[in-house]
Design a protein around this motif. Structure first.
Motif, PDB file in Angstrom:
ATOM      1  N   SER A  97      -4.272 -15.378 -26.813  1.00 31.42           N
ATOM      2  CA  SER A  97      -3.038 -15.431 -26.026  1.00 31.42           C
ATOM      3  C   SER A  97      -3.333 -15.826 -24.592  1.00 31.42           C
ATOM      4  O   SER A  97      -4.433 -15.594 -24.087  1.00 31.42           O
ATOM      5  N   SER A  98      -2.326 -16.397 -23.965  1.00 31.46           N
ATOM      6  CA  SER A  98      -2.380 -16.597 -22.516  1.00 31.46           C
ATOM      7  C   SER A  98      -2.200 -15.241 -21.837  1.00 31.46           C
ATOM      8  O   SER A  98      -1.888 -14.240 -22.480  1.00 31.46           O
ATOM      9  N   ALA A  99      -2.391 -15.218 -20.521  1.00 29.80           N
ATOM     10  CA  ALA A  99      -1.991 -14.035 -19.754  1.00 29.80           C
ATOM     11  C   ALA A  99      -0.477 -13.859 -19.920  1.00 29.80           C
ATOM     12  O   ALA A  99       0.239 -14.808 -20.238  1.00 29.80           O
ATOM     13  N   ILE A 100       0.013 -12.651 -19.716  1.00 35.40           N
ATOM     14  CA  ILE A 100       1.411 -12.324 -20.027  1.00 35.40           C
ATOM     15  C   ILE A 100       2.226 -12.161 -18.743  1.00 35.40           C
ATOM     16  O   ILE A 100       1.979 -11.234 -17.963  1.00 35.40           O
ATOM     17  N   PRO A 101       3.223 -13.029 -18.504  1.00 32.72           N
ATOM     18  CA  PRO A 101       4.120 -12.791 -17.370  1.00 32.72           C
ATOM     19  C   PRO A 101       5.178 -11.755 -17.752  1.00 32.72           C
ATOM     20  O   PRO A 101       5.701 -11.778 -18.859  1.00 32.72           O
ATOM     21  N   THR A 102       5.441 -10.848 -16.855  1.00 31.42           N
ATOM     22  CA  THR A 102       6.407  -9.784 -17.180  1.00 31.42           C
ATOM     23  C   THR A 102       7.778 -10.016 -16.551  1.00 31.42           C
ATOM     24  O   THR A 102       8.766  -9.442 -16.988  1.00 31.42           O
ATOM     25  N   GLY A 103       7.828 -10.872 -15.510  1.00 32.55           N
ATOM     26  CA  GLY A 103       9.069 -10.992 -14.752  1.00 32.55           C
ATOM     27  C   GLY A 103       9.121  -9.919 -13.674  1.00 32.55           C
ATOM     28  O   GLY A 103       8.229  -9.085 -13.550  1.00 32.55           O
ATOM     29  N   THR A 104      10.185  -9.960 -12.874  1.00 28.12           N
ATOM     30  CA  THR A 104      10.344  -8.986 -11.784  1.00 28.12           C
ATOM     31  C   THR A 104      11.786  -8.495 -11.781  1.00 28.12           C
ATOM     32  O   THR A 104      12.579  -8.864 -12.642  1.00 28.12           O
ATOM     33  N   GLY A 105      12.116  -7.687 -10.784  1.00 25.79           N
ATOM     34  CA  GLY A 105      13.497  -7.198 -10.671  1.00 25.79           C
ATOM     35  C   GLY A 105      13.641  -5.804 -11.250  1.00 25.79           C
ATOM     36  O   GLY A 105      12.701  -5.010 -11.230  1.00 25.79           O
ATOM     37  N   HIS A 106      14.826  -5.524 -11.771  1.00 26.26           N
ATOM     38  CA  HIS A 106      15.135  -4.190 -12.284  1.00 26.26           C
ATOM     39  C   HIS A 106      15.851  -4.292 -13.617  1.00 26.26           C
ATOM     40  O   HIS A 106      16.462  -5.300 -13.929  1.00 26.26           O
ATOM     41  N   ILE A 107      15.750  -3.215 -14.382  1.00 31.53           N
ATOM     42  CA  ILE A 107      16.375  -3.197 -15.704  1.00 31.53           C
ATOM     43  C   ILE A 107      17.041  -1.837 -15.918  1.00 31.53           C
ATOM     44  O   ILE A 107      16.551  -0.806 -15.452  1.00 31.53           O
ATOM     45  N   HIS A 108      18.191  -1.848 -16.577  1.00 31.20           N
ATOM     46  CA  HIS A 108      18.855  -0.587 -16.951  1.00 31.20           C
ATOM     47  C   HIS A 108      18.265  -0.114 -18.266  1.00 31.20           C
ATOM     48  O   HIS A 108      18.321  -0.823 -19.266  1.00 31.20           O
ATOM     49  N   VAL A 125      11.045  -3.890 -13.316  1.00 33.28           N
ATOM     50  CA  VAL A 125      10.425  -4.718 -14.346  1.00 33.28           C
ATOM     51  C   VAL A 125       8.982  -4.988 -13.875  1.00 33.28           C
ATOM     52  O   VAL A 125       8.785  -5.323 -12.708  1.00 33.28           O
ATOM     53  N   PRO A 126       7.980  -4.851 -14.740  1.00 34.70           N
ATOM     54  CA  PRO A 126       8.078  -4.493 -16.147  1.00 34.70           C
ATOM     55  C   PRO A 126       8.484  -3.035 -16.346  1.00 34.70           C
ATOM     56  O   PRO A 126       8.114  -2.167 -15.544  1.00 34.70           O
ATOM     57  N   ALA A 127       9.229  -2.804 -17.417  1.00 34.72           N
ATOM     58  CA  ALA A 127       9.634  -1.442 -17.759  1.00 34.72           C
ATOM     59  C   ALA A 127       8.380  -0.599 -17.994  1.00 34.72           C
ATOM     60  O   ALA A 127       7.326  -1.120 -18.359  1.00 34.72           O
ATOM     61  N   PRO A 128       8.485   0.724 -17.791  1.00 37.41           N
ATOM     62  CA  PRO A 128       7.296   1.578 -17.918  1.00 37.41           C
ATOM     63  C   PRO A 128       6.538   1.401 -19.231  1.00 37.41           C
ATOM     64  O   PRO A 128       5.306   1.320 -19.232  1.00 37.41           O
ATOM     65  N   ALA A 129       7.250   1.308 -20.347  1.00 38.64           N
ATOM     66  CA  ALA A 129       6.557   1.165 -21.632  1.00 38.64           C
ATOM     67  C   ALA A 129       5.810  -0.158 -21.704  1.00 38.64           C
ATOM     68  O   ALA A 129       4.681  -0.226 -22.199  1.00 38.64           O
ATOM     69  N   THR A 130       6.432  -1.225 -21.203  1.00 39.92           N
ATOM     70  CA  THR A 130       5.779  -2.538 -21.239  1.00 39.92           C
ATOM     71  C   THR A 130       4.481  -2.511 -20.439  1.00 39.92           C
ATOM     72  O   THR A 130       3.429  -2.976 -20.894  1.00 39.92           O
ATOM     73  N   ASP A 177       7.818 -15.049 -10.610  1.00 39.27           N
ATOM     74  CA  ASP A 177       8.848 -14.508  -9.714  1.00 39.27           C
ATOM     75  C   ASP A 177      10.244 -14.536 -10.344  1.00 39.27           C
ATOM     76  O   ASP A 177      11.242 -14.343  -9.659  1.00 39.27           O
ATOM     77  N   ILE A 178      10.325 -14.767 -11.644  1.00 42.94           N
ATOM     78  CA  ILE A 178      11.642 -14.775 -12.287  1.00 42.94           C
ATOM     79  C   ILE A 178      12.178 -13.342 -12.344  1.00 42.94           C
ATOM     80  O   ILE A 178      11.499 -12.419 -12.813  1.00 42.94           O
ATOM     81  N   ARG A 179      13.408 -13.179 -11.867  1.00 42.63           N
ATOM     82  CA  ARG A 179      13.983 -11.837 -11.794  1.00 42.63           C
ATOM     83  C   ARG A 179      14.673 -11.504 -13.117  1.00 42.63           C
ATOM     84  O   ARG A 179      15.892 -11.535 -13.250  1.00 42.63           O
ATOM     85  N   PHE A 180      13.852 -11.194 -14.083  1.00 33.06           N
ATOM     86  CA  PHE A 180      14.350 -10.915 -15.430  1.00 33.06           C
ATOM     87  C   PHE A 180      13.222 -10.278 -16.222  1.00 33.06           C
ATOM     88  O   PHE A 180      12.050 -10.500 -15.907  1.00 33.06           O
ATOM     89  N   GLU A 181      13.564  -9.489 -17.235  1.00 32.07           N
ATOM     90  CA  GLU A 181      12.530  -8.901 -18.087  1.00 32.07           C
ATOM     91  C   GLU A 181      12.054  -9.964 -19.085  1.00 32.07           C
ATOM     92  O   GLU A 181      12.677 -10.200 -20.111  1.00 32.07           O
ATOM     93  N   LEU A 182      10.954 -10.616 -18.765  1.00 29.41           N
ATOM     94  CA  LEU A 182      10.460 -11.692 -19.629  1.00 29.41           C
ATOM     95  C   LEU A 182       9.735 -11.143 -20.856  1.00 29.41           C
ATOM     96  O   LEU A 182       9.744 -11.761 -21.918  1.00 29.41           O
ATOM     97  N   THR A 183       9.065 -10.013 -20.678  1.00 33.20           N
ATOM     98  CA  THR A 183       8.269  -9.445 -21.764  1.00 33.20           C
ATOM     99  C   THR A 183       8.784  -8.057 -22.086  1.00 33.20           C
ATOM    100  O   THR A 183       8.938  -7.213 -21.206  1.00 33.20           O
ATOM    101  N   THR A 184       9.072  -7.826 -23.354  1.00 36.10           N
ATOM    102  CA  THR A 184       9.573  -6.528 -23.816  1.00 36.10           C
ATOM    103  C   THR A 184       8.415  -5.709 -24.379  1.00 36.10           C
ATOM    104  O   THR A 184       7.357  -6.273 -24.704  1.00 36.10           O
ATOM    105  N   PRO A 185       8.588  -4.407 -24.536  1.00 33.42           N
ATOM    106  CA  PRO A 185       7.513  -3.614 -25.147  1.00 33.42           C
ATOM    107  C   PRO A 185       7.090  -4.128 -26.518  1.00 33.42           C
ATOM    108  O   PRO A 185       5.902  -4.155 -26.825  1.00 33.42           O
ATOM    109  N   THR A 186       8.056  -4.555 -27.334  1.00 35.87           N
ATOM    110  CA  THR A 186       7.681  -5.060 -28.655  1.00 35.87           C
ATOM    111  C   THR A 186       6.824  -6.315 -28.536  1.00 35.87           C
ATOM    112  O   THR A 186       5.784  -6.440 -29.189  1.00 35.87           O
TER     113      THR A 186
END
Length: 298
Positions: free
Chosen positions: A205-216, A224-229, A242-251
């Motif tokens: 795999s490549s390195a994993i981008p997580t995104g930034t910002g906040h999530i409910h 972001v990343p959420a604690p579990a991620t 620097d994308i303000r979105f949850e790019l990577t989920t725990p799954t």
């Protein structure tokens, strides 16, 4: 050696993984049949089809919840933070017209939910959630082949341990909210089935981008990343983004963290097939897709 490379330039989630595997030539109908061994197929339908993301044709995969699950769907986004981006808001446009040909043979769900307690199976609804222990029992009872079973159990264990660590719970007490659980089960076991089907011997795999910002999530607003991620990605290289979105989920994080033996740039290989799996979000400047590259390693 037949190698699969996750090119996570826009992150990774469970539905993106399955979409990319289908796009690369895996057989979703065979996956659908295998998943019936879990005896929860009256709770969901699967849909897949081509979409165009910023000029790239990719495959969008959706889990559409039926019966009881659908009744909880409206407030599911505030539960199980691992899935708010993965599937939570994708059901409303999970189509019909482009998928009808794929499902005619296997989904007569609408009226079946009244009978869903006929199975003596461990995965039926338990007050809105399923425990890690129930999911493990169901995987063991389903009689998948050894590689599918082992990969599925390892990925669920990675998520379960992360959730347990965050919430201060032992692994056997960790539970997955009802809607999130169905999505997780399909995404994780489905990915294991398709990777096995494609004869993959090695995953990178490549390195994993997580995104930034906040999530409910169900405990409030978190970064972001959420604690579990973040917990799941311990020891995995995280790419800046620097994308303000949850790019990577725990799954998605768990699938990559468990299956990839190494993280880095594309390995030397003779490329045989390429797949693009679409995420739920559309970004202005780049396609929200996961790319997988399959080939013979040099």
């Amino acid at each position: 050696m037949r190698t699969l490379y996750f090119d996570c330039f826009s992150g990774i989630s469970g539905d993106m993984v399955i979409g990319a595997l289908i796009d690369a030539g895996a057989d979703p109908v065979q996956m659908e049949e295998e998943l019936k061994k879990l005896n929860i197929d009256e709770e969901y339908k699967l849909s897949w089809g081509k979409v165009v993301k910023n000029g790239i044709t990719s495959t969008k995969f959706d889990v559409i919840l039926t019966s009881k699950s659908e009744q909880t769907h409206e407030h599911s986004h505030s539960h199980g933070h691992e899935h708010s981006q993965e599937h939570g808001h994708s059901h409303s446009h999970s189509h019909g017209h482009e998928h009808s040909q794929e499902h005619g043979h296997s989904h007569s769900h609408g009226h079946e939910h009244n009978h869903n307690h006929n199975h003596s199976h461990v995965l039926h609804h338990h007050h809105g959630s399923r425990t890690y222990k129930q999911i493990v029992e169901a995987i063991n009872e389903a009689n998948f082949n050894e590689s599918v079973t082992n990969r599925s159990l390892a990925i669920f264990k990675k998520i379960g341990e992360a959730e347990g660590h965050i919430h201060g719970l032992p692994l056997e007490k960790v539970h997955f909210h009802e809607v999130g659980a169905v999505d997780s089960i399909i995404d994780i076991i489905g990915a294991a089935i398709l990777i096995d089907q494609l004869g993959i011997e090695s995953v990178q795999s490549s390195a994993i981008p997580t995104g930034t910002g906040h999530i409910h999530i169900d405990h409030g607003i978190y970064p972001v990343p959420a604690p579990a991620t973040l917990e799941i990605l311990k020891g995995v290289p995280i790419a800046s983004n620097d994308i303000r979105f949850e790019l990577t989920t725990p799954t998605g994080a768990a699938i990559a963290a468990v299956l990839a033996e190494t993280f880095g740039s594309l390995p030397a290989m003779t490329v045989e097939s390429i797949g693009y799996g679409a995420g739920t979000k559309t970004f202005e400047n780049h396609p929200n897709v996961l790319r997988i590259i399959i080939g013979e390693n040099q």
